[in-house]
Design a protein around this motif. Structure first.
Motif, PDB file in Angstrom:
ATOM      1  N   GLN A   7      40.020 -11.472 -26.094  1.00 41.17           N
ATOM      2  CA  GLN A   7      38.970 -10.910 -25.257  1.00 41.17           C
ATOM      3  C   GLN A   7      38.548  -9.563 -25.835  1.00 41.17           C
ATOM      4  O   GLN A   7      39.351  -8.860 -26.427  1.00 41.17           O
ATOM      5  N   ILE A   9      37.033  -5.903 -24.649  1.00 39.80           N
ATOM      6  CA  ILE A   9      36.790  -5.054 -23.490  1.00 39.80           C
ATOM      7  C   ILE A   9      36.209  -3.739 -23.998  1.00 39.80           C
ATOM      8  O   ILE A   9      36.920  -2.921 -24.574  1.00 39.80           O
ATOM      9  N   PHE A  30      30.464  -4.303  -9.324  1.00 41.31           N
ATOM     10  CA  PHE A  30      31.792  -4.399  -9.923  1.00 41.31           C
ATOM     11  C   PHE A  30      32.831  -3.923  -8.912  1.00 41.31           C
ATOM     12  O   PHE A  30      32.509  -3.284  -7.912  1.00 41.31           O
ATOM     13  N   ASP A  33      39.634  -2.373 -10.745  1.00 37.43           N
ATOM     14  CA  ASP A  33      40.895  -3.098 -10.871  1.00 37.43           C
ATOM     15  C   ASP A  33      42.079  -2.133 -10.887  1.00 37.43           C
ATOM     16  O   ASP A  33      43.121  -2.415 -10.316  1.00 37.43           O
ATOM     17  N   GLN A  47      39.480   0.595 -15.066  1.00 35.12           N
ATOM     18  CA  GLN A  47      38.948  -0.734 -15.387  1.00 35.12           C
ATOM     19  C   GLN A  47      38.144  -1.231 -14.206  1.00 35.12           C
ATOM     20  O   GLN A  47      38.596  -1.171 -13.063  1.00 35.12           O
ATOM     21  N   VAL A  48      36.919  -1.713 -14.502  1.00 36.20           N
ATOM     22  CA  VAL A  48      36.088  -2.364 -13.499  1.00 36.20           C
ATOM     23  C   VAL A  48      35.798  -3.780 -13.976  1.00 36.20           C
ATOM     24  O   VAL A  48      35.809  -4.062 -15.180  1.00 36.20           O
ATOM     25  N   SER A  49      35.545  -4.676 -13.024  1.00 36.38           N
ATOM     26  CA  SER A  49      35.262  -6.058 -13.408  1.00 36.38           C
ATOM     27  C   SER A  49      34.357  -6.725 -12.384  1.00 36.38           C
ATOM     28  O   SER A  49      34.278  -6.313 -11.228  1.00 36.38           O
ATOM     29  N   ARG A  50      33.691  -7.753 -12.887  1.00 40.86           N
ATOM     30  CA  ARG A  50      32.891  -8.621 -12.020  1.00 40.86           C
ATOM     31  C   ARG A  50      32.678  -9.940 -12.746  1.00 40.86           C
ATOM     32  O   ARG A  50      32.200  -9.982 -13.866  1.00 40.86           O
ATOM     33  N   ILE A  54      34.828  -7.528 -17.946  1.00 44.10           N
ATOM     34  CA  ILE A  54      35.718  -6.387 -17.769  1.00 44.10           C
ATOM     35  C   ILE A  54      35.201  -5.243 -18.626  1.00 44.10           C
ATOM     36  O   ILE A  54      34.878  -5.430 -19.798  1.00 44.10           O
ATOM     37  N   HIS A  56      36.067  -0.949 -19.468  1.00 37.75           N
ATOM     38  CA  HIS A  56      36.879   0.239 -19.273  1.00 37.75           C
ATOM     39  C   HIS A  56      35.942   1.435 -19.287  1.00 37.75           C
ATOM     40  O   HIS A  56      35.068   1.542 -20.154  1.00 37.75           O
TER      41      HIS A  56
END
Length: 128
Positions: A7, A9, A30, A33, A47-50, A54, A56
């Motif tokens: 992955q 990021i 987002f 995390d 760290q943010v995600s949606r 992901i 940083h």
């Protein structure tokens, strides 16, 4: 052993946590995390995600360069566009444009000059 990359990021430089939260959480949807600081006065790294993406975000000097472009393949670009336009965010009103590489692209620019180039492939008639 076979080499396989798992992955990517991106690390994006931020300068104001409140503005980053307003943009990434409130505007783009987002979630945070996790967050890390060495102490209360040190820069934050989070760290943010949606939906599988992901990112940083870092206040640390040397982590990322303001004005970074992040190219993202996705599906549901028109639904995301409708969702964020309904929020009436005053600092960014992106459009969805057709590209020369057969996709729809929505460019969103964060308060620090970083650009997310969100792309959805245009399917030809009969393609799945």
């Amino acid at each position: 052993m076979t080499i396989a990359f798992q992955q990517t990021i991106p690390v994006l430089r931020i300068f104001d946590l409140a503005k980053a939260r307003e943009f990434y959480l409130d505007f783009l949807g987002f979630q945070i995390d996790w967050e890390h600081r060495l102490d209360e006065t040190s820069p934050i790294y989070l760290q943010v995600s949606r939906a599988g993406l992901i990112l940083h975000l870092s206040e640390h000097h040397g982590d990322g360069t303001p004005g970074t472009n992040v190219f993202v393949w996705m599906t549901g670009i028109e639904a995301l566009h409708a969702e964020i336009m309904a929020k009436d965010y005053p600092y960014n009103r992106p459009s969805v444009e057709k590209t020369f590489y057969n996709s729809l692209c929505m460019k969103v620019i964060d308060p620090f000059g970083n650009q997310l180039l969100l792309n959805e492939e245009i399917k030809l008639d009969g393609e799945v």
